[in-house]
Scaffold this active site. Structure first.
Site, PDB file in Angstrom:
ATOM      1  N   LYS A 128       0.861  -1.197   0.000  1.00  0.00           N
ATOM      2  CA  LYS A 128       0.000   0.000   0.000  1.00  0.00           C
ATOM      3  C   LYS A 128       0.890   1.237   0.000  1.00  0.00           C
ATOM      4  O   LYS A 128       1.706   1.421   0.896  1.00  0.00           O
ATOM      5  CB  LYS A 128      -0.904   0.013   1.233  1.00  0.00           C
ATOM      6  CG  LYS A 128      -1.771   1.272   1.309  1.00  0.00           C
ATOM      7  CD  LYS A 128      -2.666   1.256   2.519  1.00  0.00           C
ATOM      8  CE  LYS A 128      -2.050   1.808   3.763  1.00  0.00           C
ATOM      9  NZ  LYS A 128      -1.755   3.242   3.770  1.00  0.00           N
ATOM     10  N   PHE A 170      -9.352   9.071  -3.543  1.00  0.00           N
ATOM     11  CA  PHE A 170      -9.974  10.083  -4.401  1.00  0.00           C
ATOM     12  C   PHE A 170     -11.241  10.610  -3.726  1.00  0.00           C
ATOM     13  O   PHE A 170     -12.052   9.839  -3.210  1.00  0.00           O
ATOM     14  CB  PHE A 170     -10.337   9.485  -5.767  1.00  0.00           C
ATOM     15  CG  PHE A 170      -9.149   9.066  -6.592  1.00  0.00           C
ATOM     16  CD1 PHE A 170      -7.995   9.844  -6.638  1.00  0.00           C
ATOM     17  CD2 PHE A 170      -9.191   7.898  -7.343  1.00  0.00           C
ATOM     18  CE1 PHE A 170      -6.898   9.460  -7.408  1.00  0.00           C
ATOM     19  CE2 PHE A 170      -8.106   7.512  -8.112  1.00  0.00           C
ATOM     20  CZ  PHE A 170      -6.963   8.288  -8.144  1.00  0.00           C
ATOM     21  N   PRO A 229     -17.608  13.628  -9.729  1.00  0.00           N
ATOM     22  CA  PRO A 229     -17.538  12.381 -10.500  1.00  0.00           C
ATOM     23  C   PRO A 229     -16.611  12.444 -11.710  1.00  0.00           C
ATOM     24  O   PRO A 229     -15.842  11.507 -11.954  1.00  0.00           O
ATOM     25  CB  PRO A 229     -19.000  12.158 -10.912  1.00  0.00           C
ATOM     26  CG  PRO A 229     -19.790  12.805  -9.823  1.00  0.00           C
ATOM     27  CD  PRO A 229     -19.001  14.018  -9.407  1.00  0.00           C
ATOM     28  N   ARG A 272       3.847  -1.474  10.592  1.00  0.00           N
ATOM     29  CA  ARG A 272       4.999  -1.694  11.468  1.00  0.00           C
ATOM     30  C   ARG A 272       5.200  -3.120  12.002  1.00  0.00           C
ATOM     31  O   ARG A 272       6.351  -3.545  12.124  1.00  0.00           O
ATOM     32  CB  ARG A 272       4.960  -0.665  12.611  1.00  0.00           C
ATOM     33  CG  ARG A 272       5.292   0.733  12.100  1.00  0.00           C
ATOM     34  CD  ARG A 272       4.812   1.811  13.014  1.00  0.00           C
ATOM     35  NE  ARG A 272       3.353   1.921  12.988  1.00  0.00           N
ATOM     36  CZ  ARG A 272       2.656   2.774  13.718  1.00  0.00           C
ATOM     37  NH1 ARG A 272       3.289   3.590  14.543  1.00  0.00           N
ATOM     38  NH2 ARG A 272       1.336   2.828  13.616  1.00  0.00           N
TER      39      ARG A 272
HETATM   40  O1  C5P Z   1       2.026   0.563  11.007  1.00  0.00           O
HETATM   41  P1  C5P Z   1       0.542   0.314  11.003  1.00  0.00           P
HETATM   42  O2  C5P Z   1       0.176  -1.145  10.945  1.00  0.00           O
HETATM   43  O3  C5P Z   1      -0.159   1.050  12.120  1.00  0.00           O
HETATM   44  O4  C5P Z   1       0.063   0.959   9.610  1.00  0.00           O
HETATM   45  C1  C5P Z   1      -1.291   0.996   9.252  1.00  0.00           C
HETATM   46  C2  C5P Z   1      -1.464   1.655   7.922  1.00  0.00           C
HETATM   47  O5  C5P Z   1      -2.855   1.768   7.660  1.00  0.00           O
HETATM   48  C3  C5P Z   1      -0.885   3.062   7.833  1.00  0.00           C
HETATM   49  O6  C5P Z   1      -0.453   3.277   6.470  1.00  0.00           O
HETATM   50  C4  C5P Z   1      -2.062   3.940   8.147  1.00  0.00           C
HETATM   51  O7  C5P Z   1      -1.974   5.202   7.560  1.00  0.00           O
HETATM   52  C5  C5P Z   1      -3.206   3.132   7.513  1.00  0.00           C
HETATM   53  N1  C5P Z   1      -4.502   3.409   8.089  1.00  0.00           N
HETATM   54  C6  C5P Z   1      -4.795   3.196   9.422  1.00  0.00           C
HETATM   55  N2  C5P Z   1      -6.035   3.471   9.916  1.00  0.00           N
HETATM   56  C7  C5P Z   1      -6.961   3.948   9.091  1.00  0.00           C
HETATM   57  C8  C5P Z   1      -6.710   4.150   7.742  1.00  0.00           C
HETATM   58  C9  C5P Z   1      -5.439   3.866   7.262  1.00  0.00           C
HETATM   59  O8  C5P Z   1      -3.936   2.755  10.168  1.00  0.00           O
HETATM   60  N3  C5P Z   1      -8.155   4.172   9.558  1.00  0.00           N
END
Ligand code: C5P
Length: 255
Positions: free
Chosen positions: A53, A84, A88, A227
């Site tokens: 991602k 996005f 539309p 992480r």
């Molecule tokens: O390192 P970690 O597992 O916390 O990363 C989670 C990823 O998912 C990060 O890229 C974060 O920006 C994304 N994310 C999130 N919670 C959300 C939407 C996206 O942790 N609600």
């Protein structure tokens, strides 16, 4: 060891009935500021995860075509976390650009409206479109102020809008999986969720977290994990070891 588990663990279908390898249920959040920092990590993880991602930081700093080309050159699939959120016509054209890059998936805010999501779907090519429901970073009172109601009710409404627009899936919090799972009309939507922490990983700044096992059992199709994989605890070993361990946990949950 890897080969062994890949041979003995059967593939399971996603909500659309397509067979999915266990590793395809792991989406690694590539939260790095440069491609140099990503290279060795991506090379190590490609055999063990489904997608990488890439979010607004890398996309803004370096540009989507360059990031996607880099990941594809290393054999990685891409989830363009494009979020996005526009009229539309603009969403449709941006979606055509995203699918033209050959990304596996990209996303659009469901709150942009049904027509904007439909424009994304019409222009998705062979990519999958996911709709972001309510950002889980919003505190309940802020969600209430923005959406005029409780966040769970809004998630449900946005998920129904997303289904109506014909998207492939939604991004939601693990806390919402149970409620969404009860809605028969949403059964064939892929459900992708961040906020995942294996029992052996540190929570970091994440507040409302769920283990891979609980999220998969609650109906998640794929998990966005940063992480715990990119910076695993010392006792787990390298990122590839963390990814393999999570794959095993997911396969246990799938039964
Ligand atoms: O390192 P970690 O597992 O916390 O990363 C989670 C990823 O998912 C990060 O890229 C974060 O920006 C994304 N994310 C999130 N919670 C959300 C939407 C996206 O942790 N609600």
């Amino acid at each position: 060891m890897v080969v062994l588990y890949q041979k003995i663990i059967p593939e399971k279908s996603d909500q659309k009935g397509n067979l999915m390898e266990i590793k395809d249920r792991i989406i690694v959040a590539l939260d790095v500021s440069s491609l140099d920092k990503a290279q060795s990590l991506v090379e190590e993880l490609v055999p063990h995860v489904g997608c990488f991602k890439v979010g607004l930081e890398l996309l803004t700093a370096i540009g989507a075509p360059k990031v996607v080309e880099f990941l594809h050159s290393l054999g990685g699939k891409v989830f363009l976390d494009s979020k996005f959120d526009d009229i539309p016509n603009t969403v449709g054209k941006a979606s055509a650009a995203a699918s033209g890059l050959g990304v596996s998936m990209f996303n659009v805010h469901a709150s942009a409206g049904v027509e904007a999501m439909m424009a994304a779907v019409e222009n998705k090519g062979s990519s999958q479109v996911l709709a972001v429901t309510v950002l889980t970073s919003l505190e309940e009172n802020n969600a209430h102020l923005i959406f005029g109601g409780p966040s769970k009710a809004k998630v449900l409404q946005l998920a129904r809008d997303a289904k109506l627009a014909g998207v492939d899936g939604i991004i939601c919090s693990p806390q919402e999986l149970e409620l969404l799972g009860k809605q028969k009309e949403l059964a064939d939507l892929l459900k992708v969720t961040p906020g995942i922490r294996p029992e052996w990983a540190a929570a970091g700044d994440q507040k409302r977290i769920t283990t891979p096992v609980i999220a998969i059992k609650a109906g998640a199709t794929a998990l966005v994990i940063g992480r715990p994989i990119t910076k695993p605890p010392e006792e787990i070993g390298k990122p590839a070891e963390a990814a393999k361990r999570i794959a095993e946990e997911i396969s246990t949950a799938l039964g």
